[in-house]
Enzyme design. Structure first.
Site, PDB file in Angstrom:
ATOM      1  N   HIS A  94       0.988  -1.259  -0.168  1.00  9.70           N
ATOM      2  CA  HIS A  94       0.008  -0.041  -0.152  1.00  9.70           C
ATOM      3  C   HIS A  94       0.854   1.219  -0.086  1.00  9.70           C
ATOM      4  O   HIS A  94       1.982   1.198   0.617  1.00  9.70           O
ATOM      5  CB  HIS A  94      -0.843  -0.030   1.175  1.00  9.70           C
ATOM      6  CG  HIS A  94      -1.717   1.302   1.385  1.00  9.70           C
ATOM      7  ND1 HIS A  94      -2.469   1.860   0.306  1.00  9.70           N
ATOM      8  CD2 HIS A  94      -1.684   2.204   2.434  1.00  9.70           C
ATOM      9  CE1 HIS A  94      -2.945   3.004   0.861  1.00  9.70           C
ATOM     10  NE2 HIS A  94      -2.554   3.134   2.058  1.00  9.70           N
ATOM     11  N   HIS A  96       0.725   5.613  -0.864  1.00 12.22           N
ATOM     12  CA  HIS A  96      -0.061   6.935  -1.334  1.00 12.22           C
ATOM     13  C   HIS A  96       0.834   7.493  -2.570  1.00 12.22           C
ATOM     14  O   HIS A  96       1.077   9.067  -2.696  1.00 12.22           O
ATOM     15  CB  HIS A  96       0.019   7.930  -0.153  1.00 12.22           C
ATOM     16  CG  HIS A  96      -1.005   7.567   1.061  1.00 12.22           C
ATOM     17  ND1 HIS A  96      -1.685   8.523   1.632  1.00 12.22           N
ATOM     18  CD2 HIS A  96      -1.490   6.236   1.138  1.00 12.22           C
ATOM     19  CE1 HIS A  96      -2.593   8.014   2.481  1.00 12.22           C
ATOM     20  NE2 HIS A  96      -2.380   6.721   2.276  1.00 12.22           N
ATOM     21  N   ASP A 119       1.047  -5.016 -20.176  1.00 10.69           N
ATOM     22  CA  ASP A 119       2.180  -5.899 -19.891  1.00 10.69           C
ATOM     23  C   ASP A 119       2.045  -6.623 -18.573  1.00 10.69           C
ATOM     24  O   ASP A 119       2.699  -7.476 -18.145  1.00 10.69           O
ATOM     25  CB  ASP A 119       3.558  -5.366 -20.116  1.00 10.69           C
ATOM     26  CG  ASP A 119       4.210  -5.381 -21.417  1.00 10.69           C
ATOM     27  OD1 ASP A 119       3.589  -5.972 -22.310  1.00 10.69           O
ATOM     28  OD2 ASP A 119       4.961  -4.238 -21.762  1.00 10.69           O
ATOM     29  N   HIS A 168      -8.584   7.234  -1.207  1.00 12.57           N
ATOM     30  CA  HIS A 168      -7.592   6.959  -0.566  1.00 12.57           C
ATOM     31  C   HIS A 168      -6.323   6.635  -1.239  1.00 12.57           C
ATOM     32  O   HIS A 168      -5.577   7.821  -1.313  1.00 12.57           O
ATOM     33  CB  HIS A 168      -7.914   5.620   0.346  1.00 12.57           C
ATOM     34  CG  HIS A 168      -7.133   5.193   1.457  1.00 12.57           C
ATOM     35  ND1 HIS A 168      -7.371   4.515   2.532  1.00 12.57           N
ATOM     36  CD2 HIS A 168      -5.676   5.374   1.540  1.00 12.57           C
ATOM     37  CE1 HIS A 168      -6.348   4.218   3.212  1.00 12.57           C
ATOM     38  NE2 HIS A 168      -5.142   4.733   2.778  1.00 12.57           N
ATOM     39  N   TYR A 225       8.498 -13.409 -23.479  1.00 13.32           N
ATOM     40  CA  TYR A 225       9.183 -12.625 -23.055  1.00 13.32           C
ATOM     41  C   TYR A 225      10.138 -12.892 -21.926  1.00 13.32           C
ATOM     42  O   TYR A 225       9.656 -13.971 -21.299  1.00 13.32           O
ATOM     43  CB  TYR A 225       8.227 -11.297 -22.389  1.00 13.32           C
ATOM     44  CG  TYR A 225       8.918 -10.056 -22.063  1.00 13.32           C
ATOM     45  CD1 TYR A 225       9.070  -9.178 -22.791  1.00 13.32           C
ATOM     46  CD2 TYR A 225       9.188 -10.017 -20.725  1.00 13.32           C
ATOM     47  CE1 TYR A 225       9.756  -7.913 -22.485  1.00 13.32           C
ATOM     48  CE2 TYR A 225      10.168  -8.766 -20.391  1.00 13.32           C
ATOM     49  CZ  TYR A 225      10.206  -7.811 -21.060  1.00 13.32           C
ATOM     50  OH  TYR A 225      11.002  -6.723 -20.828  1.00 13.32           O
TER      51      TYR A 225
END
Lengths: 228, 228, 228, 228
Positions: A94, A96, A119, A168, A225
């Site tokens: 998580h 910001h 991708d 958020h 790839y």
């Protein structure tokens, strides 16, 4: 216990700073040992400059601290909800980060407009609905996880390894902490690219065959790839 | 074999990171030895931090690996198509640099609005058409090169040393790897400047005499910029 | 005298440069010793590279220099006005940081659109009214402080620890110099996020319950964020 | 000859790179010795990494090379025209810095919207008219200087120490090379702030009394900013 996983989670947390996704204490990474049913997560509100491997907290899936002197991240219940619902993921991030957070504030999913996104993300990066007063005043951090899971509905979380929580910011995940951090960098980058793209041409879109091609050449059964 | 060219290609790949055009493995540089008919290119999906000169791959113009233990970049067939069609170029660069990629996602050519662009590009930087389902499902990376060549039509590729592939990102080129990287930096910078320019004034344009003047004072027969 | 506070104010001034909020001499930090009724502030127009702890100036609340060989910051009367009106604050920061200054030039308050803002600001960051000709031609720097205080009216300055002075730039504050600098970083970051947010969706808004939840989990009586 | 001025001009050129205003060879600084009637300027197209103090070129006001082995900057005639018309200036800087160049491409003057600008520029930063075909095909670099001077008309060049050349980029100046570089940094910063400001509020403006106050507290006869 789980010394290797603590080291991995510690390094992943520090990588968020290195990649410019986090200032102050605005981010957290966790990873799960599925065999033990235990999660390693960053402590709450500790500055990155002073944080050590041994500060990482071990919690069980109900959020009980199993090892560690500090309080775990206040977002721990969100992480746990994701581990319970998405059995294929091994780590959660998580942040910001600036652009992904701006899209979350805007309440908009990030549409797939280019191969950089395809991708890694097999389609749009969804934005959750607004949380209700009851959810916010209740078990807020756990409800945040519930709303993320609701948003994913039938989607494979490894096909869309990230989400925007409305007003958020972004959460991302992956098979391990390294991949989850990698996906958080990608998420910030595509959020930035899409904001610029719409400034240049608000009407643009992308052919779904091209999305499929790029996702599958990296992640499909016949992926070609890289060095595999 | 081709040790000097490998060194040059290696350094050019590392320069993409240094100039902030590439994160992770999102870029590749190749260069051609026209005499030998061989191309040196970056391996696919190898992290820049661990990549060595000896990891560079040598392929022929049909894409057969002539030397190297790793798989060449998955974009190799695009590079080869450009070498075949544009006989004056010596190196090719592909990145997902932020602003140039945003213009590619927007599906818009970058119009020439200032001398920074005219010093290197004799006009707009074109954006290719959308690729068809057949092209995408077929020999995709080769078809990407074919669509670029189609976009150039009658233009001299050294007069417009770059292109945007729609919903994908920029390719650039030059006489050698150093010049191709230089042009990829210019392309990113003018993509950024033009996005800002249109925010300030959507109606602006540029006198074609000024484009001609700046391109020719650097690249024309009577060029007088620099120490020549 | 006040050696510890001088050290703190010096370091806070240098932090503004480290966080990228200040170029040249475009910023200043002060802190107050409430017991002594004395304020330590940066000297006016001194380059950060040559500034020393011993260059910090001590002034009383009327602006008289009590210690120091240099002239105090020309913004000193603004700082003093804030200390007089806001008895709970211990330090003041002024910068011309890019995005916060742009919102000040735009004459717009920064609306609360996400939890990044609500973690520190219990609502919008207000922008002052235009100053009058009389205020500008009179005791300008003191009047700047008066207009800020007028803008706050009944608000708790520690619940909204910053303001935009119209056509000028941001001021922020906190319990001590470290917190005031922290809030100036947050203010710049949310100014940037909101500008991007409105580009993506001009109609977005935020649930007031979510604002309350995030502010109180960090600053309320039952705060549970961090290691307390 | 003029060793001190060469050192000053060399350092000022390197500062453009340090402040992020110049990539590759996209900038140049000169300074004049008014007593000798000689100008020191950067050589044309030389990379900053290899440039030395001894590479600086000395030219007279007609553009004749008086000392130096290299060719002077191709923009030399523009610099000379400014020295002839603006007798109070001691140095000239030209860059292609991102935001100021974008405003030049947009063909728009940068309006004064905040005190950051008013601290250095007593009003808008003007943008020149388009140059004619005759001017471009004629003595182009000298004509660029002529158009700048025409744009200034009755203004004091030290009150507005910079200009945007349409579809080209910024020129700035000052009493010496250090001040001219300082003003080029300010010009880039206010170009960036104004672009963001107009995104936030296209209708904003600034009280002329506030412009006057800020310019004069730094540059007026009763200036009180800084340590004078």
């Amino acid at each position: 216990m789980l010394e290797e996983l603590k080291e991995e989670v510690y390094r992943a947390n520090m990588d968020l700073v290195r990649y410019g996704l986090v200032i102050f204490t605005w981010g957290n990474v966790s990873a799960i040992d599925r065999h033990e049913g235990l999660v390693v997560i960053k402590p709450s509100g500790v500055e990155y400059e002073v944080m050590k491997v041994s500060d990482m907290i071990v919690v069980d899936l109900e959020g009980n601290v199993v090892e560690g002197d500090l309080k775990p991240s206040s977002d721990t219940p969100t992480h746990l909800e994701l581990y319970k619902a998405f059995s294929s993921i091994g780590a959660v991030v998580h942040t910001h980060s600036t652009y992904a957070t701006a899209w979350a504030r805007a309440g908009k999913s990030i549409p797939v407009l280019g191969t950089t996104q395809a991708d890694y993300f097999y389609g749009d990066v969804p934005c959750t609905r607004s949380m209700t007063e009851e959810e916010i005043k209740g078990d807020y951090e756990r409800e945040t996880g519930v709303v993320i899971v609701e948003t994913f509905d039938n989607r494979n979380p490894l096909h869309v390894p990230g989400v925007l929580v409305k007003n958020h910011g972004p959460f991302s995940w992956g098979k391990d902490a390294n991949e989850a951090v990698h996906n958080s960098v990608v998420l910030e980058q595509i959020a930035k690219m899409d904001q610029i793209t719409f400034q240049v041409n608000p009407e643009t879109d992308m052919n779904s065959h091209l999305v499929e091609k790029h996702f599958n050449r990296k992640h499909g059964v016949n992926a070609y790839y890289g060095q595999r």
